[in-house]
Enzyme design. Sequence first.
Site, PDB file in Angstrom:
ATOM      1  N   ASP A 215     -51.280-100.262   4.214  1.00 47.60           N
ATOM      2  CA  ASP A 215     -51.014 -99.626   5.878  1.00 47.60           C
ATOM      3  C   ASP A 215     -52.437-100.621   6.652  1.00 47.60           C
ATOM      4  O   ASP A 215     -53.752 -99.945   6.645  1.00 47.60           O
ATOM      5  CB  ASP A 215     -51.282 -97.988   5.608  1.00 47.60           C
ATOM      6  CG  ASP A 215     -50.264 -97.611   5.592  1.00 47.60           C
ATOM      7  OD1 ASP A 215     -49.138 -97.001   6.228  1.00 47.60           O
ATOM      8  OD2 ASP A 215     -49.698 -97.072   3.961  1.00 47.60           O
TER       9      ASP A 215
ATOM     10  N   SER B 182     -42.143 -97.651   0.016  1.00 45.98           N
ATOM     11  CA  SER B 182     -42.461 -97.051   1.111  1.00 45.98           C
ATOM     12  C   SER B 182     -41.624 -95.512   1.122  1.00 45.98           C
ATOM     13  O   SER B 182     -40.443 -95.590   0.303  1.00 45.98           O
ATOM     14  CB  SER B 182     -42.518 -97.996   3.124  1.00 45.98           C
ATOM     15  OG  SER B 182     -42.692 -96.310   3.686  1.00 45.98           O
ATOM     16  N   SER B 183     -42.610 -94.581   0.970  1.00 48.38           N
ATOM     17  CA  SER B 183     -41.708 -92.866   1.030  1.00 48.38           C
ATOM     18  C   SER B 183     -40.670 -92.877   1.640  1.00 48.38           C
ATOM     19  O   SER B 183     -39.490 -92.533   1.667  1.00 48.38           O
ATOM     20  CB  SER B 183     -42.188 -92.039   1.304  1.00 48.38           C
ATOM     21  OG  SER B 183     -44.090 -91.701   0.738  1.00 48.38           O
TER      22      SER B 183
ATOM     23  N   HIS C  90     -48.256 -96.237  -4.388  1.00 48.97           N
ATOM     24  CA  HIS C  90     -48.960 -95.100  -4.905  1.00 48.97           C
ATOM     25  C   HIS C  90     -49.514 -95.439  -5.934  1.00 48.97           C
ATOM     26  O   HIS C  90     -51.158 -94.579  -6.606  1.00 48.97           O
ATOM     27  CB  HIS C  90     -48.268 -93.660  -4.707  1.00 48.97           C
ATOM     28  CG  HIS C  90     -47.651 -92.741  -3.210  1.00 48.97           C
ATOM     29  ND1 HIS C  90     -46.426 -92.908  -3.182  1.00 48.97           N
ATOM     30  CD2 HIS C  90     -49.014 -93.373  -1.885  1.00 48.97           C
ATOM     31  CE1 HIS C  90     -46.442 -92.910  -1.789  1.00 48.97           C
ATOM     32  NE2 HIS C  90     -47.431 -93.121  -1.067  1.00 48.97           N
TER      33      HIS C  90
ATOM     34  N   LEU D 250     -44.075 -90.099  -3.747  1.00 48.39           N
ATOM     35  CA  LEU D 250     -44.866 -91.357  -4.771  1.00 48.39           C
ATOM     36  C   LEU D 250     -43.892 -91.852  -5.749  1.00 48.39           C
ATOM     37  O   LEU D 250     -42.911 -92.092  -6.060  1.00 48.39           O
ATOM     38  CB  LEU D 250     -46.036 -90.645  -5.683  1.00 48.39           C
ATOM     39  CG  LEU D 250     -46.991 -89.974  -5.155  1.00 48.39           C
ATOM     40  CD1 LEU D 250     -47.362 -89.016  -6.782  1.00 48.39           C
ATOM     41  CD2 LEU D 250     -47.434 -90.284  -4.298  1.00 48.39           C
TER      42      LEU D 250
HETATM   43  P1  AMP Z   1     -49.008 -92.777   2.367  1.00 47.37           P
HETATM   44  O1  AMP Z   1     -48.429 -92.183   1.513  1.00 47.37           O
HETATM   45  O2  AMP Z   1     -47.497 -93.509   2.728  1.00 47.37           O
HETATM   46  O3  AMP Z   1     -49.535 -91.522   3.517  1.00 47.37           O
HETATM   47  O4  AMP Z   1     -49.856 -93.236   1.351  1.00 47.37           O
HETATM   48  C1  AMP Z   1     -50.571 -93.290   0.560  1.00 47.37           C
HETATM   49  C2  AMP Z   1     -51.532 -94.167   0.337  1.00 47.37           C
HETATM   50  O5  AMP Z   1     -50.372 -95.014  -0.603  1.00 47.37           O
HETATM   51  C3  AMP Z   1     -51.919 -95.204   1.790  1.00 47.37           C
HETATM   52  O6  AMP Z   1     -53.082 -95.733   0.899  1.00 47.37           O
HETATM   53  C4  AMP Z   1     -51.018 -96.048   1.794  1.00 47.37           C
HETATM   54  O7  AMP Z   1     -51.544 -97.631   2.024  1.00 47.37           O
HETATM   55  C5  AMP Z   1     -50.533 -96.472  -0.213  1.00 47.37           C
HETATM   56  N1  AMP Z   1     -49.656 -97.494   0.331  1.00 47.37           N
HETATM   57  C6  AMP Z   1     -48.361 -97.178   0.624  1.00 47.37           C
HETATM   58  N2  AMP Z   1     -47.990 -97.700   0.162  1.00 47.37           N
HETATM   59  C7  AMP Z   1     -48.171 -99.007  -0.383  1.00 47.37           C
HETATM   60  C8  AMP Z   1     -48.234-100.213  -0.929  1.00 47.37           C
HETATM   61  N3  AMP Z   1     -46.196-100.821  -1.234  1.00 47.37           N
HETATM   62  N4  AMP Z   1     -48.936-100.620  -1.866  1.00 47.37           N
HETATM   63  C9  AMP Z   1     -49.764-100.221  -1.952  1.00 47.37           C
HETATM   64  N5  AMP Z   1     -50.131 -99.218  -1.438  1.00 47.37           N
HETATM   65  C10 AMP Z   1     -49.509 -98.128  -0.519  1.00 47.37           C
END
Ligand code: AMP
Length: 283
Positions: free
Chosen positions: A150, A185-186, A37, A33
Amino acid sequence: MQVLRSAEELRRSLCAERRAGREIGFVPTTGALHEGHRALLRASASECRVSVLSVFVNPLQFGPGEDLERYPRTLDADLEVARAERVGYVFVPEPAELYPPPVLTTVHVAGITEPLEGAFRPGHFDGVATVLTRLFGVVGCCRAYFGEKDFQQLLVVRQMVTELRMPVEVVGCPTVREHDGLARSSRNRRLDPAARAAAPCLYRALRAGAEAVAAGEADPGVVRERMAQVIASEPLARADYLEVVDPACLVAPERIAAPVRLLGAVHLGDVRLIDNLAAAPAS
Ligand code: AMP
């Protein structure tokens, strides 16, 4: 805060919460996270009495040769973040909990899954739609929070939820960025220092494209070229795509006469990053 590995336990707990009149906010994630997130968790906490976070690295949405094994896993730190953001339930299923064998049911959204990420990651959105269907089945009636980061995924989820009449209200939240514009981003934590320094080129390219659109450029080919030039000036970066599309259907317009979405994906070494930006001609 309860940390649950059992789908049945989570379902029962959330049914009880709803019976007590509490609205459920749900934030599905792949873990590791970060501030992006956290923004989703904050939106959930501000709008819903109970926030549910899921942390699951979904094998179905990773293709062969992608970074499933290398994807960062930081559960202890994630639980700290969840606690700080007032999460009520963290769901951390093992793969067999969400995919009890035999896996016979998958979900495919046609059309909008084909271009962009769909073209470079075959099967990716089937994995996303399938895991979210299973998660929504466990969580039940809720508001679900997704990042615009995304963008294509957000459209796919909206389409699926609407068509299948799932009892889920999809809420899109703006992209959270680093100070230099890099979308959080992770995967950023896997960038080495040189790649990290080069990574904001994707956001710069999108900005250059958006500026061209705002200045009256109506030819999508010219806007794509503007973006490609920025990536070409960064030796460490290689683009998969840099596109100009209609934000509703993800099809490229012949001329830009209405707001568009600019989307890009670049490789920096073995890390692949995506980002997107809204752009509109001056009215
Ligand atoms: P993930 O853990 O990458 O699968 O993302 C989980 C959720 O967090 C998804 O709805 C992503 O679009 C959102 N998310 C990831 N990075 C960001 C960011 N930089 N800004 C806003 N939402 C994000």
